[in-house]
Design a protein around this motif. Sequence first.
Motif, short mmCIF file in Angstrom:
data_model
loop_
_atom_site.label_atom_id
_atom_site.label_comp_id
_atom_site.label_asym_id
_atom_site.label_seq_id
_atom_site.Cartn_x
_atom_site.Cartn_y
_atom_site.Cartn_z
N HIS A 11 0.83 -1.21 0.00
CA HIS A 11 0.00 0.00 0.00
C HIS A 11 0.86 1.26 0.00
O HIS A 11 0.58 2.23 -0.74
CB HIS A 11 -0.92 -0.01 1.22
CG HIS A 11 -1.79 1.20 1.34
ND1 HIS A 11 -2.92 1.38 0.57
CD2 HIS A 11 -1.68 2.32 2.12
CE1 HIS A 11 -3.48 2.54 0.88
NE2 HIS A 11 -2.74 3.13 1.80
N LEU A 12 1.92 1.26 0.80
CA LEU A 12 2.78 2.44 0.90
C LEU A 12 3.54 2.70 -0.40
O LEU A 12 3.95 3.84 -0.67
CB LEU A 12 3.77 2.27 2.05
CG LEU A 12 3.17 2.32 3.46
CD1 LEU A 12 4.24 2.04 4.50
CD2 LEU A 12 2.52 3.67 3.73
N GLN A 13 3.72 1.68 -1.21
CA GLN A 13 4.38 1.86 -2.49
C GLN A 13 3.49 2.63 -3.47
O GLN A 13 4.00 3.23 -4.43
CB GLN A 13 4.76 0.50 -3.08
CG GLN A 13 5.85 -0.22 -2.28
CD GLN A 13 6.06 -1.64 -2.74
OE1 GLN A 13 5.31 -2.17 -3.56
NE2 GLN A 13 7.11 -2.29 -2.23
N ARG A 14 2.19 2.61 -3.20
CA ARG A 14 1.24 3.29 -4.09
C ARG A 14 0.84 4.67 -3.60
O ARG A 14 0.68 5.60 -4.38
CB ARG A 14 -0.02 2.43 -4.28
CG ARG A 14 0.22 1.09 -4.93
CD ARG A 14 -1.09 0.48 -5.38
NE ARG A 14 -2.03 0.36 -4.28
CZ ARG A 14 -2.19 -0.73 -3.54
NH1 ARG A 14 -1.44 -1.80 -3.79
NH2 ARG A 14 -3.07 -0.78 -2.57
N GLN A 15 0.65 4.82 -2.27
CA GLN A 15 0.19 6.08 -1.73
C GLN A 15 0.52 6.18 -0.24
O GLN A 15 0.80 5.18 0.41
CB GLN A 15 -1.32 6.25 -1.93
CG GLN A 15 -2.16 5.24 -1.16
CD GLN A 15 -3.64 5.40 -1.40
OE1 GLN A 15 -4.30 4.48 -1.88
NE2 GLN A 15 -4.18 6.55 -1.08
N THR A 16 0.50 7.41 0.26
CA THR A 16 0.70 7.66 1.69
C THR A 16 -0.42 8.56 2.19
O THR A 16 -1.12 9.22 1.41
CB THR A 16 2.06 8.33 1.97
OG1 THR A 16 2.13 9.57 1.24
CG2 THR A 16 3.21 7.42 1.56
N HIS A 17 -0.58 8.60 3.52
CA HIS A 17 -1.64 9.38 4.16
C HIS A 17 -1.05 10.23 5.27
O HIS A 17 0.04 9.93 5.79
CB HIS A 17 -2.71 8.45 4.74
CG HIS A 17 -3.35 7.54 3.74
ND1 HIS A 17 -4.44 7.91 2.99
CD2 HIS A 17 -3.02 6.28 3.35
CE1 HIS A 17 -4.77 6.90 2.18
NE2 HIS A 17 -3.93 5.91 2.38
N PRO A 18 -1.76 11.26 5.70
CA PRO A 18 -1.27 12.09 6.80
C PRO A 18 -1.49 11.46 8.17
O PRO A 18 -0.90 11.89 9.16
CB PRO A 18 -2.08 13.39 6.66
CG PRO A 18 -3.35 12.96 5.99
CD PRO A 18 -2.95 11.85 5.05
N ILE A 19 -2.36 10.43 8.22
CA ILE A 19 -2.70 9.80 9.48
C ILE A 19 -2.70 8.29 9.31
O ILE A 19 -3.25 7.76 8.33
CB ILE A 19 -4.10 10.23 9.99
CG1 ILE A 19 -4.18 11.75 10.12
CG2 ILE A 19 -4.44 9.56 11.31
CD1 ILE A 19 -5.60 12.25 10.36
#
Length: 344
Positions: A11-19
Amino acid sequence: MKIFADKLVTHLQRQTHPIYFVAGNEPLLVNESRETLRDMAVSHGFEAAAPFVLDNQADWNAINNACTAMSLFASKNLVELTIPDSGPGAANAKQLVSLVEQLTPDTLLLLTASKLNKQVESSKWYKALTKQGCCISCMTPDSSRLPQFVRQRCHALGLQADAEAVQLLAHWHEGNLLALSQSLQKLLLIYPDKQLTLNRVKESLSRHNHFTVFHWTDAMLAGKSNRALRVLSELKAEGVEPVIMLRTVQKELLLLASLSQQMLTTPVNTLFDQHRIWSSKRPQYQAALTRLSQTHLTKLIQLLAQLERSVKTDYEANHWLAMQHFTLATCVPSALGITPQRQH
Protein backbone atom coordinates in the motif's frame (compact mmCIF):
# COMPACT_ATOMS: atom_id res chain seq x y z
CA MET A 1 -9.59 3.56 4.59
CA LYS A 2 -8.81 0.26 6.25
CA ILE A 3 -6.25 -2.36 5.22
CA PHE A 4 -4.73 -5.46 6.78
CA ALA A 5 -1.20 -5.38 8.17
CA ASP A 6 0.16 -7.78 5.53
CA LYS A 7 -0.84 -5.30 2.81
CA LEU A 8 0.85 -2.26 4.35
CA VAL A 9 4.17 -2.38 2.47
CA THR A 10 2.44 -2.77 -0.89
CA HIS A 11 0.00 0.00 0.00
CA LEU A 12 2.78 2.44 0.90
CA GLN A 13 4.38 1.86 -2.49
CA ARG A 14 1.24 3.29 -4.09
CA GLN A 15 0.19 6.08 -1.73
CA THR A 16 0.70 7.66 1.69
CA HIS A 17 -1.64 9.38 4.16
CA PRO A 18 -1.27 12.09 6.80
CA ILE A 19 -2.70 9.80 9.48
CA TYR A 20 -2.15 6.13 10.30
CA PHE A 21 -4.03 4.20 12.97
CA VAL A 22 -2.37 0.90 13.86
CA ALA A 23 -4.85 -1.17 15.86
CA GLY A 24 -5.28 -4.79 16.88
CA ASN A 25 -4.50 -7.49 19.41
CA GLU A 26 -1.47 -9.04 17.71
CA PRO A 27 1.80 -7.55 19.07
CA LEU A 28 3.93 -8.84 16.19
CA LEU A 29 1.79 -7.14 13.55
CA VAL A 30 1.44 -3.95 15.58
CA ASN A 31 5.19 -3.65 16.11
CA GLU A 32 6.05 -4.44 12.50
CA SER A 33 3.46 -1.99 11.17
CA ARG A 34 4.75 0.78 13.40
CA GLU A 35 8.35 0.17 12.33
CA THR A 36 7.34 0.17 8.66
CA LEU A 37 5.52 3.48 9.10
CA ARG A 38 8.43 5.01 11.01
CA ASP A 39 10.81 4.03 8.22
CA MET A 40 8.44 5.56 5.67
CA ALA A 41 8.24 8.76 7.72
CA VAL A 42 12.03 9.08 7.87
CA SER A 43 12.31 8.52 4.13
CA HIS A 44 9.86 11.39 3.60
CA GLY A 45 11.79 13.78 5.82
CA PHE A 46 9.74 13.54 9.02
CA GLU A 47 11.48 13.77 12.38
CA ALA A 48 10.06 11.91 15.37
CA ALA A 49 8.68 13.99 18.23
CA ALA A 50 8.23 12.72 21.79
CA PRO A 51 5.46 10.07 22.01
CA PHE A 52 2.26 10.69 23.96
CA VAL A 53 -0.32 8.51 25.71
CA LEU A 54 -3.97 9.57 25.54
CA ASP A 55 -4.80 8.81 29.17
CA ASN A 56 -6.22 11.07 31.88
CA GLN A 57 -2.90 12.94 32.12
CA ALA A 58 -2.59 13.68 28.40
CA ASP A 59 -1.04 17.12 27.84
CA TRP A 60 -2.84 18.53 24.82
CA ASN A 61 -0.82 21.73 24.82
CA ALA A 62 2.30 19.63 24.30
CA ILE A 63 0.58 17.43 21.69
CA ASN A 64 -0.64 20.44 19.71
CA ASN A 65 2.79 22.06 19.94
CA ALA A 66 4.43 18.88 18.63
CA CYS A 67 2.08 18.95 15.66
CA THR A 68 2.93 22.55 14.79
CA ALA A 69 6.51 23.13 16.00
CA MET A 70 9.42 23.25 13.60
CA SER A 71 12.88 22.12 14.66
CA LEU A 72 16.17 23.63 13.50
CA PHE A 73 16.86 20.62 11.30
CA ALA A 74 13.43 19.50 10.15
CA SER A 75 10.22 21.19 9.15
CA LYS A 76 8.08 18.06 9.40
CA ASN A 77 7.23 16.03 12.51
CA LEU A 78 6.11 12.48 13.16
CA VAL A 79 3.81 12.54 16.19
CA GLU A 80 2.94 9.23 17.87
CA LEU A 81 -0.10 8.82 20.11
CA THR A 82 -0.99 5.67 22.04
CA ILE A 83 -4.61 4.96 22.96
CA PRO A 84 -4.92 2.91 26.20
CA ASP A 85 -6.99 -0.28 26.39
CA SER A 86 -9.84 1.63 28.03
CA GLY A 87 -10.07 3.94 25.02
CA PRO A 88 -9.23 7.64 24.72
CA GLY A 89 -12.09 8.84 26.94
CA ALA A 90 -14.59 11.54 26.02
CA ALA A 91 -12.29 14.52 26.57
CA ASN A 92 -9.36 13.07 24.61
CA ALA A 93 -11.69 11.88 21.85
CA LYS A 94 -12.99 15.42 21.40
CA GLN A 95 -9.47 16.83 21.32
CA LEU A 96 -8.42 14.14 18.85
CA VAL A 97 -11.19 15.07 16.42
CA SER A 98 -10.17 18.72 16.67
CA LEU A 99 -6.51 17.84 16.08
CA VAL A 100 -7.34 15.84 12.96
CA GLU A 101 -9.37 18.71 11.54
CA GLN A 102 -6.47 21.14 12.01
CA LEU A 103 -3.64 18.86 10.92
CA THR A 104 -1.15 20.38 8.46
CA PRO A 105 0.89 18.63 5.74
CA ASP A 106 3.98 19.10 7.92
CA THR A 107 2.71 16.57 10.48
CA LEU A 108 2.40 12.81 10.15
CA LEU A 109 0.17 11.36 12.87
CA LEU A 110 0.70 7.75 14.00
CA LEU A 111 -1.75 6.30 16.52
CA THR A 112 -1.63 2.88 18.15
CA ALA A 113 -4.33 0.92 20.00
CA SER A 114 -4.71 -2.70 21.07
CA LYS A 115 -8.42 -2.83 20.28
CA LEU A 116 -10.24 -2.68 16.96
CA ASN A 117 -13.88 -3.62 17.29
CA LYS A 118 -17.32 -2.41 16.27
CA GLN A 119 -17.49 0.06 19.16
CA VAL A 120 -14.20 1.65 18.10
CA GLU A 121 -15.17 1.74 14.43
CA SER A 122 -18.48 3.47 15.19
CA SER A 123 -16.84 6.23 17.26
CA LYS A 124 -16.60 9.79 15.96
CA TRP A 125 -12.85 9.96 16.52
CA TYR A 126 -12.22 6.77 14.53
CA LYS A 127 -14.31 8.05 11.63
CA ALA A 128 -12.42 11.35 11.72
CA LEU A 129 -9.09 9.49 11.61
CA THR A 130 -9.98 7.15 8.76
CA LYS A 131 -11.64 9.91 6.71
CA GLN A 132 -8.23 11.49 6.20
CA GLY A 133 -6.02 8.52 7.00
CA CYS A 134 -5.66 4.77 6.99
CA CYS A 135 -6.40 2.13 9.63
CA ILE A 136 -4.01 -0.83 9.74
CA SER A 137 -5.81 -3.88 11.12
CA CYS A 138 -3.45 -6.00 13.23
CA MET A 139 -5.81 -8.69 14.47
CA THR A 140 -4.50 -12.21 15.12
CA PRO A 141 -5.34 -14.53 12.21
CA ASP A 142 -7.85 -17.18 13.20
CA SER A 143 -7.07 -20.88 12.77
CA SER A 144 -8.53 -21.01 9.25
CA ARG A 145 -6.38 -18.10 8.02
CA LEU A 146 -3.20 -19.01 9.90
CA PRO A 147 -1.73 -21.42 7.29
CA GLN A 148 -1.99 -18.71 4.62
CA PHE A 149 -0.33 -16.27 7.03
CA VAL A 150 2.52 -18.76 7.58
CA ARG A 151 2.95 -19.21 3.82
CA GLN A 152 3.18 -15.44 3.35
CA ARG A 153 5.79 -15.10 6.10
CA CYS A 154 7.84 -17.93 4.58
CA HIS A 155 7.63 -16.38 1.12
CA ALA A 156 8.79 -13.00 2.45
CA LEU A 157 11.90 -14.69 3.88
CA GLY A 158 12.54 -16.74 0.77
CA LEU A 159 11.70 -20.00 2.54
CA GLN A 160 10.15 -22.77 0.44
CA ALA A 161 7.82 -24.67 2.78
CA ASP A 162 5.77 -27.66 1.67
CA ALA A 163 2.12 -27.99 2.68
CA GLU A 164 2.82 -30.29 5.65
CA ALA A 165 5.50 -27.97 7.02
CA VAL A 166 3.12 -25.00 6.78
CA GLN A 167 0.38 -26.88 8.62
CA LEU A 168 2.75 -27.94 11.40
CA LEU A 169 4.13 -24.40 11.81
CA ALA A 170 0.58 -23.06 12.02
CA HIS A 171 -0.44 -25.76 14.51
CA TRP A 172 2.58 -25.25 16.76
CA HIS A 173 2.49 -21.44 16.80
CA GLU A 174 -1.20 -20.65 17.00
CA GLY A 175 -1.77 -17.68 19.27
CA ASN A 176 1.96 -16.88 19.44
CA LEU A 177 3.05 -15.14 16.25
CA LEU A 178 6.11 -13.62 17.91
CA ALA A 179 7.39 -17.16 18.43
CA LEU A 180 6.52 -17.99 14.80
CA SER A 181 8.66 -15.10 13.58
CA GLN A 182 11.55 -16.27 15.75
CA SER A 183 11.13 -19.86 14.57
CA LEU A 184 11.25 -18.86 10.90
CA GLN A 185 14.41 -16.85 11.50
CA LYS A 186 15.92 -19.90 13.21
CA LEU A 187 14.98 -22.17 10.31
CA LEU A 188 16.48 -19.67 7.88
CA LEU A 189 19.83 -20.02 9.67
CA ILE A 190 19.68 -23.80 10.06
CA TYR A 191 18.78 -24.51 6.42
CA PRO A 192 20.73 -22.30 3.97
CA ASP A 193 18.95 -23.99 1.04
CA LYS A 194 15.71 -22.50 2.46
CA GLN A 195 13.76 -25.72 1.92
CA LEU A 196 11.32 -26.60 4.73
CA THR A 197 9.79 -30.04 5.07
CA LEU A 198 7.72 -31.60 7.81
CA ASN A 199 10.70 -33.56 9.16
CA ARG A 200 12.99 -30.54 9.15
CA VAL A 201 10.49 -28.46 11.13
CA LYS A 202 9.93 -31.30 13.62
CA GLU A 203 13.64 -31.79 14.15
CA SER A 204 14.42 -28.10 14.61
CA LEU A 205 11.58 -26.61 16.63
CA SER A 206 9.60 -27.15 19.79
CA ARG A 207 5.96 -26.24 20.17
CA HIS A 208 5.12 -22.60 20.79
CA ASN A 209 1.34 -22.52 20.56
CA HIS A 210 -0.39 -20.45 23.21
CA PHE A 211 -4.14 -20.76 23.59
CA THR A 212 -6.53 -18.55 25.49
CA VAL A 213 -9.97 -19.29 26.87
CA PHE A 214 -11.42 -17.47 23.87
CA HIS A 215 -9.91 -20.05 21.50
CA TRP A 216 -11.86 -22.68 23.45
CA THR A 217 -15.18 -20.81 23.41
CA ASP A 218 -14.80 -19.89 19.72
CA ALA A 219 -14.25 -23.54 18.81
CA MET A 220 -17.33 -24.56 20.82
CA LEU A 221 -19.47 -21.87 19.20
CA ALA A 222 -18.41 -23.14 15.78
CA GLY A 223 -19.12 -26.74 16.79
CA LYS A 224 -15.53 -27.87 16.12
CA SER A 225 -15.33 -30.60 18.74
CA ASN A 226 -11.83 -31.90 17.94
CA ARG A 227 -10.32 -28.44 18.04
CA ALA A 228 -12.24 -27.48 21.19
CA LEU A 229 -11.02 -30.60 23.01
CA ARG A 230 -7.43 -29.98 21.85
CA VAL A 231 -7.53 -26.38 23.09
CA LEU A 232 -9.03 -27.59 26.39
CA SER A 233 -6.14 -30.01 26.80
CA GLU A 234 -3.60 -27.24 26.14
CA LEU A 235 -5.28 -24.91 28.63
CA LYS A 236 -5.15 -27.65 31.25
CA ALA A 237 -1.42 -28.12 30.57
CA GLU A 238 -0.87 -24.36 30.93
CA GLY A 239 -2.56 -24.36 34.33
CA VAL A 240 -5.54 -22.18 33.46
CA GLU A 241 -8.08 -22.10 36.30
CA PRO A 242 -11.32 -23.96 35.35
CA VAL A 243 -13.52 -21.41 37.13
CA ILE A 244 -12.21 -18.65 34.83
CA MET A 245 -13.02 -20.76 31.79
CA LEU A 246 -16.51 -21.54 33.06
CA ARG A 247 -17.30 -17.88 33.71
CA THR A 248 -16.22 -17.01 30.17
CA VAL A 249 -18.34 -19.67 28.51
CA GLN A 250 -21.27 -18.73 30.76
CA LYS A 251 -21.42 -15.30 29.11
CA GLU A 252 -21.51 -16.92 25.68
CA LEU A 253 -24.30 -19.35 26.62
CA LEU A 254 -26.45 -16.65 28.19
CA LEU A 255 -26.02 -14.50 25.09
CA LEU A 256 -26.93 -17.44 22.85
CA ALA A 257 -30.04 -18.18 24.94
CA SER A 258 -31.11 -14.54 24.67
CA LEU A 259 -30.48 -14.45 20.91
CA SER A 260 -32.34 -17.72 20.41
CA GLN A 261 -35.42 -16.32 22.17
CA GLN A 262 -35.29 -12.93 20.45
CA MET A 263 -34.92 -14.52 17.01
CA LEU A 264 -38.56 -15.55 17.22
CA THR A 265 -39.53 -11.94 16.49
CA THR A 266 -36.35 -10.19 15.25
CA PRO A 267 -33.99 -10.96 12.33
CA VAL A 268 -30.70 -12.40 13.49
CA ASN A 269 -28.55 -9.76 11.75
CA THR A 270 -30.48 -7.04 13.55
CA LEU A 271 -29.77 -8.80 16.84
CA PHE A 272 -26.07 -9.07 15.99
CA ASP A 273 -26.00 -5.31 15.47
CA GLN A 274 -27.89 -4.64 18.69
CA HIS A 275 -25.54 -6.83 20.73
CA ARG A 276 -22.46 -5.40 18.97
CA ILE A 277 -21.19 -8.78 17.86
CA TRP A 278 -18.09 -8.43 15.68
CA SER A 279 -18.57 -9.36 12.04
CA SER A 280 -15.69 -11.86 12.32
CA LYS A 281 -17.53 -13.75 15.10
CA ARG A 282 -21.00 -13.74 13.56
CA PRO A 283 -20.48 -16.98 11.59
CA GLN A 284 -19.62 -18.74 14.87
CA TYR A 285 -22.75 -17.46 16.60
CA GLN A 286 -24.83 -18.34 13.55
CA ALA A 287 -23.42 -21.87 13.61
CA ALA A 288 -24.25 -22.24 17.31
CA LEU A 289 -27.78 -20.89 16.89
CA THR A 290 -28.38 -23.26 13.98
CA ARG A 291 -27.03 -26.25 15.89
CA LEU A 292 -28.43 -25.64 19.38
CA SER A 293 -32.10 -25.45 20.25
CA GLN A 294 -33.46 -23.44 23.18
CA THR A 295 -33.92 -26.74 25.05
CA HIS A 296 -30.29 -27.65 24.50
CA LEU A 297 -29.10 -24.21 25.61
CA THR A 298 -31.14 -24.50 28.80
CA LYS A 299 -29.60 -27.91 29.51
CA LEU A 300 -26.11 -26.59 28.89
CA ILE A 301 -26.63 -23.65 31.25
CA GLN A 302 -27.87 -26.04 33.94
CA LEU A 303 -24.89 -28.36 33.33
CA LEU A 304 -22.54 -25.40 33.53
CA ALA A 305 -24.00 -24.34 36.89
CA GLN A 306 -23.52 -27.85 38.27
CA LEU A 307 -19.96 -27.95 36.97
CA GLU A 308 -19.11 -24.59 38.55
CA ARG A 309 -20.49 -25.71 41.93
CA SER A 310 -18.41 -28.87 41.71
CA VAL A 311 -15.24 -26.95 40.86
CA LYS A 312 -15.74 -24.68 43.88
CA THR A 313 -16.71 -27.33 46.42
CA ASP A 314 -15.55 -30.83 45.40
CA TYR A 315 -11.77 -30.79 45.26
CA GLU A 316 -11.52 -34.55 44.67
CA ALA A 317 -13.62 -34.64 41.50
CA ASN A 318 -12.08 -34.90 38.02
CA HIS A 319 -13.20 -31.50 36.80
CA TRP A 320 -11.24 -31.63 33.55
CA LEU A 321 -13.01 -34.84 32.53
CA ALA A 322 -16.33 -33.13 33.26
CA MET A 323 -15.24 -30.14 31.18
CA GLN A 324 -14.44 -32.49 28.30
CA HIS A 325 -17.99 -33.85 28.47
CA PHE A 326 -19.37 -30.30 28.62
CA THR A 327 -17.25 -29.26 25.63
CA LEU A 328 -18.46 -32.21 23.59
CA ALA A 329 -22.09 -31.58 24.59
CA THR A 330 -21.82 -27.97 23.38
CA CYS A 331 -20.34 -29.01 20.04
CA VAL A 332 -22.52 -32.07 19.41
CA PRO A 333 -26.22 -31.78 20.36
CA SER A 334 -26.70 -35.57 20.53
CA ALA A 335 -24.19 -35.81 23.38
CA LEU A 336 -26.97 -34.87 25.81
CA GLY A 337 -29.56 -36.94 24.02
CA ILE A 338 -31.00 -33.84 22.31
CA THR A 339 -31.16 -33.18 18.58
CA PRO A 340 -31.58 -29.76 16.96
CA GLN A 341 -35.24 -28.80 16.78
CA ARG A 342 -35.00 -26.12 14.10
CA GLN A 343 -32.75 -24.42 11.61
CA HIS A 344 -32.33 -20.65 11.96
